[in-house]
Scaffold this active site. Structure first.
Site, short mmCIF file in Angstrom:
data_model
loop_
_atom_site.label_atom_id
_atom_site.label_comp_id
_atom_site.label_asym_id
_atom_site.label_seq_id
_atom_site.Cartn_x
_atom_site.Cartn_y
_atom_site.Cartn_z
N SER A 115 0.75 -1.52 0.34
CA SER A 115 0.28 0.27 0.15
C SER A 115 1.09 1.30 -0.04
O SER A 115 2.03 0.99 0.22
CB SER A 115 -0.49 -0.10 1.14
N TYR A 123 -2.23 -1.11 9.78
CA TYR A 123 -1.70 -1.56 9.00
C TYR A 123 -0.30 -0.91 8.27
O TYR A 123 -0.19 -1.37 7.39
CB TYR A 123 -3.00 -0.62 8.76
#
Ligand SMILES: NC(=O)c1ccc[n+]([C@@H]2O[C@H](COP(=O)([O-])OP(=O)(O)OC[C@H]3O[C@@H](n4cnc5c(N)ncnc54)[C@H](O)[C@@H]3O)[C@@H](O)[C@H]2O)c1
Length: 261
Positions: free
Chosen positions: A143, A156
């Site tokens: 990401s 995350y």
């Protein structure tokens, strides 16, 4: 059933979103595809049926990869269905947002297990066969949060930064066997994963979903458009193609300029 290992790919989390788009890209290109995700056996059968229009075979596993045992189960079911995959795409991921000082321990553990540890366990188990075959590709769907941080995404960001680091180690250790390892680092991609974040903005600010989406994307990306899941699928396929043989250890942003700032 086709079992040509040089054209077999395992894509974790491919029942939905980016993973499903990647699966379509590889199946269209003739790969045997192992589909995987949290879905019922019936949904898995329907998905395999959908993929029967492609030239290669398709298998399905619903193994929960939040544990090492679940990863081992996925490896076993993959070998049974399509043989030893030459391409591993670690895509499964989950999200939970809260300030670090309020972050629930179970959510932290879950995100680290699914978004990071599963990539390690699957790579560890599949690399020996890739090394013996003297060819392999590992693609980790990280990401932009593997490159930069955002508030409320402690687990995350930690997991995705870890995934980028793991990618680099795998690239170094396996370069001697023509195995490349790369991370793809998307910004906002239009999938179910980002829906709760869009709905939160709509609810909190009393705006419609379209305005909320524009606000979410525009707040971070100079090029304020979401990326399509298909674009990630085609990039992953490119990384397995003949012109990408020396791309390894990279973390490739597909983020509308987010990480360029
Ligand atoms: N959507 C985005 O904007 C975006 C941006 C950057 C990175 N990503 C990353 O891309 C990947 C895919 O995201 P998406 O948006 O397509 O998500 P999604 O929610 O549409 O799909 C997630 C997939 O992971 C599977 N999964 C979740 N937990 C699992 C578990 N314990 N065991 C097995 N499978 C499990 C789900 O079944 C599903 O197939 C994730 O790693 C995510 O972090 C997404």
């Amino acid at each position: 059933m086709q079992k040509d290992p040089s054209h077999a790919v395992l894509i974790t989390g491919s029942t939905s979103g980016i993973g499903l788009a990647i699966a379509h890209s590889f199946a269209r290109a003739g790969y045997a595809v192992m589909l995987h995700g949290l879905a019922t056996a019936e949904e898995g059968r329907a998905l395999c049926e959908e993929f029967s229009r492609y030239p290669g075979s398709a298998g399905f596993s619903s193994a929960d990869i939040a544990s090492e045992a679940g990863c081992a189960q996925l490896v076993a079911e993959t070998r049974e269905a399509i043989g030893n995959p030459a391409v591993l795409i670690n895509n499964a991921g989950v999200q939970f947002t809260a300030p670090a000082h309020e972050f629930p321990a179970d959510k932290w553990q879950q995100i680290l297990a699914i978004n990071l540890s599963s990539a390690f366990f699957l790579a560890r188990d599949l690399l020996p066969a890739m090394r013996t075959a003297n060819w392999g590709r590992i693609i980790n769907i990280a990401s932009v949060h593997g490159l930069v941080a955002s508030e409320h995404k402690a687990a995350y960001c930690a997991a995705k930064h870890g995934l980028v680091g793991l990618t680099k180690v795998l690239a170094l250790e396996n370069a001697d066997c023509n195995i490349t390892a790369n991370a793809i680092c998307p910004g906002w991609v239009e999938t179910p994963l980002i829906q709760p974040q869009i709905e939160n903005i709509a609810r909190e600010q009393g705006v419609d979903i379209e305005s909320a989406r524009a606000q979410l994307v525009g707040a971070k990306q100079p090029l304020a458009r979401t990326t399509s899941p298909e674009a990630i699928g085609e990039l992953a396929l490119y990384l397995c193609g003949k012109f990408a043989g020396t791309i390894t250890g990279a973390a490739l942003p597909v983020d509308g300029g987010w990480s360029a700032q």
